[in-house]
Design a protein around this motif. Structure first.
Motif, mmCIF file in Angstrom:
data_model
loop_
_atom_site.group_PDB
_atom_site.id
_atom_site.type_symbol
_atom_site.label_atom_id
_atom_site.label_comp_id
_atom_site.label_asym_id
_atom_site.label_seq_id
_atom_site.Cartn_x
_atom_site.Cartn_y
_atom_site.Cartn_z
ATOM 1 N N ALA A 142 0.828 -1.201 0.000
ATOM 2 C CA ALA A 142 0.000 0.000 0.000
ATOM 3 C C ALA A 142 0.863 1.252 0.000
ATOM 4 O O ALA A 142 0.569 2.224 -0.693
ATOM 5 C CB ALA A 142 -0.936 -0.017 1.211
ATOM 6 N N GLU A 143 1.945 1.231 0.751
ATOM 7 C CA GLU A 143 2.852 2.369 0.815
ATOM 8 C C GLU A 143 3.494 2.628 -0.536
ATOM 9 O O GLU A 143 3.683 3.765 -0.943
ATOM 10 C CB GLU A 143 3.918 2.082 1.870
ATOM 11 N N GLY B 181 2.206 1.793 -3.427
ATOM 12 C CA GLY B 181 1.202 1.917 -4.479
ATOM 13 C C GLY B 181 1.259 3.223 -5.229
ATOM 14 O O GLY B 181 1.186 3.241 -6.468
ATOM 15 N N TRP C 76 -3.428 -0.871 -3.507
ATOM 16 C CA TRP C 76 -3.361 0.504 -3.004
ATOM 17 C C TRP C 76 -4.665 1.244 -3.310
ATOM 18 O O TRP C 76 -5.223 1.915 -2.442
ATOM 19 C CB TRP C 76 -2.155 1.215 -3.627
#
Length: 104
Positions: free
Chosen positions: A21-22, A24, A99
């Protein structure tokens, strides 16, 4: 020694979604996704928070969005401009889609 290795694997598996996610936004920028999309507002395509809201709770959302990005989409979001098919490798596309789906 084996215990430390197993513990490291478990810990890395637990943090993998957070890392994805970071990363993304960086991966989305790499493929110019942010030229037509933003997190909070519609540009040419829908805002990522709106995509996440539409597919929230759907078990197959990740696979479906990956297929749509690869195939392209027209008319699904009510706009006149189609998203052309995108050529993105599996790993990068999965990072981007996860993400997008994590947006609130």
């Amino acid at each position: 020694m084996r215990f430390r290795y197993a513990a490291a694997l478990v810990l890395s598996a637990c943090t993998l979604p957070a890392l994805a996610a970071e990363d993304g936004a960086k991966v989305a920028a790499k493929y110019n996704c942010l030229a037509c999309h933003s997190v909070n507002a519609k540009i040419v395509g829908p805002a990522y928070k709106d995509v996440a809201a539409r597919y929230k709770g759907q078990k197959d959302a990740e696979q479906m969005l990956m297929k749509e990005v690869r195939a392209g989409v027209k008319g699904k979001w009510g706009g006149p401009v189609a998203m052309p098919p995108q050529v993105i490798g599996d790993e990068d596309l999965r990072i981007i889609v996860r993400w997008v789906l994590s947006q609130k």
